[in-house]
Design a protein around this motif. Structure first.
Motif, short mmCIF file in Angstrom:
data_model
loop_
_atom_site.label_atom_id
_atom_site.label_comp_id
_atom_site.label_asym_id
_atom_site.label_seq_id
_atom_site.Cartn_x
_atom_site.Cartn_y
_atom_site.Cartn_z
N LEU A 131 0.82 -1.21 0.00
CA LEU A 131 0.00 0.00 0.00
C LEU A 131 0.85 1.26 0.00
N ALA A 132 1.98 1.23 0.70
CA ALA A 132 2.87 2.39 0.69
C ALA A 132 3.39 2.65 -0.72
N GLU A 133 3.72 1.58 -1.44
CA GLU A 133 4.19 1.74 -2.82
C GLU A 133 3.07 2.22 -3.73
N LEU A 137 2.86 5.67 -6.04
CA LEU A 137 2.66 5.66 -7.48
C LEU A 137 1.39 6.40 -7.90
N ALA A 138 0.42 6.49 -7.00
CA ALA A 138 -0.87 7.11 -7.34
C ALA A 138 -0.74 8.62 -7.45
N THR A 139 -1.77 9.23 -8.02
CA THR A 139 -1.81 10.68 -8.16
C THR A 139 -3.14 11.22 -7.66
N GLY A 140 -3.16 12.51 -7.32
CA GLY A 140 -4.40 13.19 -6.95
C GLY A 140 -5.06 12.61 -5.72
N LYS A 141 -6.38 12.55 -5.77
CA LYS A 141 -7.16 12.07 -4.64
C LYS A 141 -6.86 10.62 -4.29
N SER A 142 -6.54 9.82 -5.31
CA SER A 142 -6.24 8.40 -5.08
C SER A 142 -5.05 8.24 -4.14
N ARG A 143 -4.07 9.12 -4.27
CA ARG A 143 -2.89 9.03 -3.40
C ARG A 143 -3.29 9.20 -1.95
N LEU A 144 -4.15 10.16 -1.65
CA LEU A 144 -4.56 10.41 -0.27
C LEU A 144 -5.38 9.24 0.27
N ASN A 149 -4.85 4.23 4.10
CA ASN A 149 -4.88 2.80 4.42
C ASN A 149 -3.55 2.31 4.99
N VAL A 150 -2.48 3.09 4.79
CA VAL A 150 -1.17 2.68 5.29
C VAL A 150 -1.08 2.87 6.81
N LEU A 151 -1.82 3.84 7.33
CA LEU A 151 -1.74 4.17 8.75
C LEU A 151 -2.14 2.97 9.61
N SER A 220 -5.36 0.25 -11.22
CA SER A 220 -4.30 0.05 -10.23
C SER A 220 -3.07 0.86 -10.61
N PRO A 221 -2.54 1.65 -9.66
CA PRO A 221 -1.37 2.48 -9.98
C PRO A 221 -0.18 1.68 -10.51
N ASN A 222 0.07 0.49 -9.97
CA ASN A 222 1.23 -0.27 -10.45
C ASN A 222 1.05 -0.74 -11.88
N ASN A 223 -0.17 -1.14 -12.25
CA ASN A 223 -0.42 -1.52 -13.65
C ASN A 223 -0.27 -0.32 -14.58
N LEU A 224 -0.79 0.82 -14.16
CA LEU A 224 -0.70 2.02 -15.00
C LEU A 224 0.74 2.45 -15.20
#
Length: 381
Positions: A131-133, A137-144, A149-151, A220-224
């Motif tokens: 999830l940290a990775e 990799l994500a951008t915008g609202k998805s990153r937040l 979920n990492v917390l 998924s950010p990793n696929n993108l």
């Protein structure tokens, strides 16, 4: 009810186990778990409870105890009591509670305690690292949203694995990581191959009109990130050698940016395909240019099941045994990935490239793997 989980439900039913399932819907899950999918799930389970993911103030309050994804799936005390009563009324004897993925961890652990049965946990990733990775990799609202979920995830994840009678890890590599931290109650359980895709390999040959196919989640950010690398640095090299090469990108939830980019490149996009087997049947070579991730890439397993050549990266081969990795063409640099792709397409066009992997797929990725881990005493490795 992801593909890996639903396949496991089918296998458990085929092995003679009676499974009473709990799943969630709500928000972005609503279009994924619709009435058709629910009907399919009910057909392979003895009973099915569908709960709503909590997205309100109670979820925020529960984040003091659990990671966000888990907090959203922690029912109120009243709802838990009602669920426990329904489960108890349905079953004369319960052997175990199986938590498939971290999201259901808190509820599953509570149910196992209340019912006095073993807790079995299926790990899909080293979640706190994955999830940290993904957040990075994500951008915008998805990153937040992902970062939330990492917390608390590392603490919760380790505690769940420690408390489980057994945990079953999707990845041999991830299992080694947990053993290095002192957790010895883990076993390796690979994902299951899709029977419909295996049938493609065993069935009559159909016309293959697509040279290259990528099929995976397009949200998924990793696929993108992997597709971005392939389209920017690999595909131009492939086209320079094979100007008429055909590529199709398929998967769930593509965004407008990806759709526009593929349209400009005249690369067909198949959004939200209802099933994968037909797409695999019409392709010569499978691509998985993933650069990030943990666990085992289900895409790679499905691609192997086709019996066709698979070109991927070290990340795409991660967590698999050596004899399975030997069936892949692995390249991590743009120039070597492109050369491997050109060679695979050229051979496939000439009528080669197919491999009979049926025995290996059944041995490593068949229902017998679940039968073995369910029969294994907790004290055995």
């Amino acid at each position: 009810m992801r593909s890996d989980i639903s396949r496991r439900l089918v296998a458990m039913r085929a092995l003679g186990h009676e499974v009473h399932a709990i799943s969630w819907t709500g928000g972005r899950l609503d279009p994924v778990l619709g009435e058709t999918e629910l009907a399919q799930a009910r057909a392979i389970t003895a009973s099915l409870d569908v709960l709503r993911v909590d997205r309100g103030a109670r979820r925020v309050a529960n984040m003091l105890r659990f990671p966000s994804q888990v907090a959203g799936r922690w029912p109120s005390a009243e709802a838990r009591a009602a669920l426990l009563a329904r489960i108890s009324a349905r079953m004369h004897a319960l052997d175990a509670v199986w938590v498939d993925g971290i999201h259901a961890g808190a509820l599953g652990r509570w149910l196992a305690e209340q019912l006095g049965v073993p807790l079995l946990y299926r790990s899909h990733n080293v979640e706190h690292r994955y999830l940290a990775e993904q957040a990075r990799l994500a951008t915008g609202k998805s990153r937040l949203l992902i970062a939330a979920n990492v917390l608390g995830m590392k603490r919760f994840e380790r505690a769940l694995m420690r408390d489980a009678t057994l945990f079953h890890d999707i990845s041999a590599d991830d299992l080694g990581y947990w053993r290095d931290t002192g957790l010895t109650n883990g076993r390796w359980l690979p994902p299951l191959a899709d029977p419909a895709i295996l049938a493609v390999a065993d069935g009559p040959e159909v016309a293959r009109t697509v040279d290259l196919l990528f099929l995976g989640s397009l949200s998924s950010p990793n696929n993108l990130k992997g597709l971005d690398w392939y389209l920017a640095h690999v595909h131009p090299r492939v086209v320079s050698v094979l100007p008429d090469v055909t590529l199709t990108i398929a998967g769930r939830g593509p965004g407008k940016a990806l759709a526009d980019r593929l349209a400009k490149l005249s690369i067909p996009l198949v959004a939200d395909p209802p099933e994968a087997a037909a797409l695999f049947a019409g392709a010569r070579v499978m691509l998985n240019p993933i650069l990030h991730g943990s666990g085992v890439n289900i895409k790679t397993v499905d691609m192997l099941a086709t019996g066709r050549p698979v070109v991927t990266t070290s990340k795409g081969a991660r967590g698999l045994p050596a004899d399975v990795v030997a069936q892949l063409t692995v390249a991590d640099k743009a120039e070597t990935f492109a050369a491997a792709t050109v060679a695979a397409v050229t051979e496939a066009r000439a009528g080669g490239g197919g491999t009979d992997r049926a025995a290996m797929m059944q041995r490593v990725f068949g229902p017998s793997a679940i039968a073995e881990v369910l029969a294994l005493p907790p004290s055995e490795p």
